[in-house]
Design a protein around this motif. Structure first.
Motif, PDB file in Angstrom:
ATOM      1  N   HIS A   1      -8.840  -2.555   7.106  1.00  0.00           N
ATOM      2  CA  HIS A   1      -9.775  -1.709   6.370  1.00  0.00           C
ATOM      3  C   HIS A   1      -9.244  -0.279   6.256  1.00  0.00           C
ATOM      4  O   HIS A   1      -9.435   0.385   5.229  1.00  0.00           O
TER       5      HIS A   1
ATOM      6  N   LEU B   1      -6.597  -0.162   3.458  1.00  0.00           N
ATOM      7  CA  LEU B   1      -7.232  -0.219   2.141  1.00  0.00           C
ATOM      8  C   LEU B   1      -7.943   1.083   1.803  1.00  0.00           C
ATOM      9  O   LEU B   1      -7.985   1.484   0.636  1.00  0.00           O
TER      10      LEU B   1
ATOM     11  N   LEU C   1      -8.159  -5.677  -3.446  1.00  0.00           N
ATOM     12  CA  LEU C   1      -8.772  -4.405  -3.069  1.00  0.00           C
ATOM     13  C   LEU C   1     -10.006  -4.610  -2.197  1.00  0.00           C
ATOM     14  O   LEU C   1     -10.311  -3.779  -1.342  1.00  0.00           O
TER      15      LEU C   1
ATOM     16  N   TYR D   1      -7.795   3.329  -1.574  1.00  0.00           N
ATOM     17  CA  TYR D   1      -8.954   3.787  -2.333  1.00  0.00           C
ATOM     18  C   TYR D   1      -8.879   5.283  -2.600  1.00  0.00           C
ATOM     19  O   TYR D   1      -9.186   5.751  -3.696  1.00  0.00           O
TER      20      TYR D   1
ATOM     21  N   ILE E   1       0.828  -1.207   0.000  1.00  0.00           N
ATOM     22  CA  ILE E   1       0.000   0.000   0.000  1.00  0.00           C
ATOM     23  C   ILE E   1       0.861   1.255   0.000  1.00  0.00           C
ATOM     24  O   ILE E   1       0.628   2.192  -0.783  1.00  0.00           O
TER      25      ILE E   1
ATOM     26  N   HIS F   1      -4.399  -6.957   5.046  1.00  0.00           N
ATOM     27  CA  HIS F   1      -4.412  -5.509   5.224  1.00  0.00           C
ATOM     28  C   HIS F   1      -5.701  -5.096   5.924  1.00  0.00           C
ATOM     29  O   HIS F   1      -6.772  -5.657   5.656  1.00  0.00           O
TER      30      HIS F   1
END
Length: 468
Positions: A160, A163, A145, A167, A117, A158
């Motif tokens: 939330h 992620l 994803l 996003y 990430i 990973h």
């Protein structure tokens, strides 16, 4: 015209057989823009990946046989390169240019196995400053994803929160996951882990929001010659000219006795029906070329359809068994998948054998004539024959030019018992030109270097492994 973009983790392309298999799959997919990951090319050791269907290639390699990404453009796409940016570690490649009247930026990524990430966010920032016009972004992100839909396992690597940062970075870049937009509730995967027996969707294709209205479709292929499945997106572009094709003789037709018999019957029937007294001989001969060409096209189309039918059947069987294995994880199903994939590789290797025959024919026809082939073979001969170091009989590594020359002089003087009258000093040093002896392949990644020679007094052919 519809343009197809394909992203594919090939898991190595260093063998001619694997390159041929990948090319055939890309041709079967009718790919126009190709994003390849894990090519495993090394610095200054990139093999010839030229294909008549994909004449434009841009590569980024690594110092060892790992990583590496490549971008290929079909001959049907009028792409004009303007600029490019790449990662020295062999993990990303950006190219910017024009396709017809539109400006495009094409980005290809291969994310690391850890710290994905943070790495992706940094790369997205770099891409944002580099990119112009419409953006096509693809690659192997090495993460899911949406773990709830993109993975068959319930374990999450990973959080939330992590992620969500990714996003936001994608949103700031102005791109969307095309396949997920078209199939919001679908569960499909691009990678199967044999060690953990899990499926994941690690390969993605993103496009800018301005391109989404022109998207015709998106699909995930089957795992055939790699451990990943290709991902493709079809986009309609109005300013790209349509494809054009040129017919060439399929010489394998002449190797089959049944097809040769069919051609003989066709020719006999033609001359029997048309070789009349009032028929002009020139006209008869010229028209026969058209007739036999039509027969060859017919036979070639039949062979191609039969082969494509067999390949389509195998791929459909693989697709069915993959769907079954994704749900039940049966070892018998996995073994059946392995056998079917091997049959697909054998079928694809038929075309590889044809390419090898074509290359041998080309080399035989050119021979030692002055041509582009000979020119390309001779181009790097001086660099390949450069000796930059030798090992003396005492084991000392010599890199100084006079010392290397003296060591060769001493060795051959002792070997042939040269007298003072015939010594190199009397004849001049022209017999021992410095650094011009035949060489082995390059070592340590240095351009124009060769293997290290070991000059010993017991053997004249005492060349040893350079990795001593």
């Amino acid at each position: 015209m519809e343009v197809k973009v394909v992203s594919f983790n090939v898991n190595g392309m260093n063998t001619p057989q694997k390159r041929s298999q990948v090319y055939q799959l890309l041709r079967r997919e009718s790919a126009d823009i190709v994003l390849l990951q894990e090519t495993h090319f090394r610095h200054q050791h990139i093999p010839n990946v030229f294909s008549k269907h994909y004449p434009i290639w841009h590569h980024v390699s690594y110092s060892s046989a790992a990583r590496g990404v490549s971008i290929g453009v079909s001959k049907n796409i009028p792409f004009v390169l303007e600029d490019k940016m790449y990662d020295p570690e062999g993990r990303y490649l950006f190219i910017r240019g024009n396709i017809a009247s539109s400006k495009f930026t094409i980005a290809n990524l291969y994310a690391p196995n850890s710290g994905q990430i943070a790495w992706l966010i940094h790369v997205f920032r770099t891409l944002k400053s580099f990119g112009e016009g419409l953006l096509v972004l693809g690659g192997d992100l090495n993460l899911t994803l949406d773990p709830s839909k993109d993975s068959s396992s319930t374990n999450r690597s990973h959080s939330h929160r992590q992620l969500r940062r990714l996003y936001l970075a994608l949103s700031d870049l102005g791109v969307s996951d095309v396949w997920r937009l078209l199939y919001p509730e679908e569960r499909d995967y691009t990678f199967h882990s044999q060690a953990h027996d899990t499926y994941q969707r690690l390969d993605y294709l993103f496009m800018t929001h301005h391109m989404l209205p022109y998207v015709v479709g998106a699909s995930i292929g089957n795992i055939l010659v790699s451990d990943h499945a290709p991902v493709s997106v079809m986009v309609k572009m109005h300013d790209v000219p349509p494809r054009s094709q040129i017919w060439r003789l399929n010489e394998t037709i002449l190797e089959d006795k049944s097809y040769k018999k069919s051609l003989d019957q066709c020719l006999n029937y033609y001359f029997k029906e048309n070789d009349l007294d009032m028929t002009d001989r020139v006209t008869l001969w010229e028209v026969h070329k058209v007739v036999i060409r039509g027969e060859l096209i017919s036979l070639g189309t039949k062979i191609k359809k039969d082969r494509q039918k067999q390949l389509h059947f195998l791929v459909s069987q693989i697709s069915r068994l993959e769907t079954l294995h994704k749900g039940y994880r049966s070892s018998e199903v996995l073994e059946s998948l392995g056998r079917l994939r091997e049959q697909v590789r054998d079928l694809l290797n038929i075309k590889t054998a044809k390419a090898i025959r074509s290359l041998r024919s080309k080399q035989y026809l050119h021979g030692n004539r002055g041509s582009r082939l000979v020119s390309s073979l001779l181009k790097g001969q001086r660099k390949r024959s450069f000796v930059y170091a030798v090992k003396s009989d005492t084991g000392t590594r010599l890199i100084n030019t006079p010392a290397i020359t003296a060591e060769f002089r001493s060795f051959y003087s002792s070997l042939y018992n040269l007298s003072a009258a015939s010594s190199p000093e009397r004849m001049g040093d022209r017999r021992f030109p410095p650094l011009c002896w035949s060489a082995l392949p390059a070592l340590d990644g240095r351009p124009g270097t060769s293997a290290i020679y070991h000059v010993g007094r017991s053997r004249a052919d005492s060349i040893v492994n350079p990795f001593w």
